[in-house]
Design a protein around this motif. Structure first.
Motif: not given
Length: 246
Positions: A174-183
């Motif tokens: 899998k490849v995830y694009v993560l916004d760790r502050y506004r998930m």
């Protein structure tokens, strides 16, 4: 009074062979026993009192378990003693996590990217046909799970790769694009990697390889985790043995 003291001294000298009843009968002949006589009686009673905290003999079952544990611990320590875990691999620092199922690696790419890799101990396997002269039957190939986080620290999104590490190769799942502050509560995490076009898969694999996340790393991780597995097993055997010995 002198007579009472002599009686007490005699009681102390004979305490190892006298019963508590004899001491009590002796003191009852004196209506007002002195403090020293009372101490003599108290000491004798205290020294002859059985205690539940005294070590009890092991049952045959416990003794047998202890014998098996000692033999296994000795065998594991002498037959294939574990090595000191390495602290570096290529450009990565390696952080062991004693007593846990994980280990962590950290590295950098260029001046802006931080790479963090977390790897499980063996968590699965697949069966494959045997190769070589004896090609009958099947072999077992052990599996490790990896999480590769790549961040730039500038507030932009992070890339996270969920990978499988086999003994000789690395596979991206899998490849995830993560916004760790506004998930968001239920984010769309992207398609299965194997459903992407081959050209896109190839580019992602090249992207990871440029950062040292490749088949060579997968080989290293299997060696590392085989060693960690022996370390954790020996520690576990020692802890169980120590518990049963008390």
């Amino acid at each position: 009074m002198a007579r009472l003291i002599r009686t007490a001294r005699s009681a102390l000298r004979l305490s190892s062979s006298c019963s508590c009843k004899t001491l009590i009968n002796g003191i009852q002949r004196h209506p007002n026993p002195s403090l020293q006589v009372q101490k003599a009686i108290s000491t004798s009673l205290f020294q002859n009192r059985p205690y539940a905290s005294e070590t009890l003999p092991k049952s045959p079952m416990e003794a047998n378990i202890l014998r098996i544990l000692r033999n296994e611990e000795e065998y594991q320590s002498e037959y294939a003693p574990p090595e000191q875990p390495p602290t570096k691999f290529n450009s990565f620092t390696v952080q062991d996590r004693p007593g846990e199922l994980w280990m962590t690696m950290r590295g950098k790419f260029g001046d802006t990217e931080d790479i963090k890799i977390e790897v499980t101990m063996f968590d699965g396997y697949e069966t494959v046909p045997k190769t070589g002269d004896d090609s009958s039957g099947e072999d077992v190939r052990l599996h490790l799970s990896m999480i590769v986080d790549i961040s730039r620290g500038d507030g932009s999104n992070d890339l996270e790769f969920l990978c499988s590490a086999w003994p000789d190769r690395l596979e991206v799942q899998k490849v995830y694009v993560l916004d760790r502050y506004r998930m968001p509560a239920k984010p769309y995490m992207g398609p299965d990697f194997r459903s992407l076009k081959r050209t896109i898969q190839k580019r992602f694999i090249e992207y990871l390889e440029a950062r040292g996340v490749d088949d060579e790393l997968s080989v290293f991780l299997h060696q590392y985790m085989a060693n960690k597995d022996r370390i954790e097993l020996i520690k576990w055997l020692g802890k169980v043995k120590s518990f049963l010995e008390k």
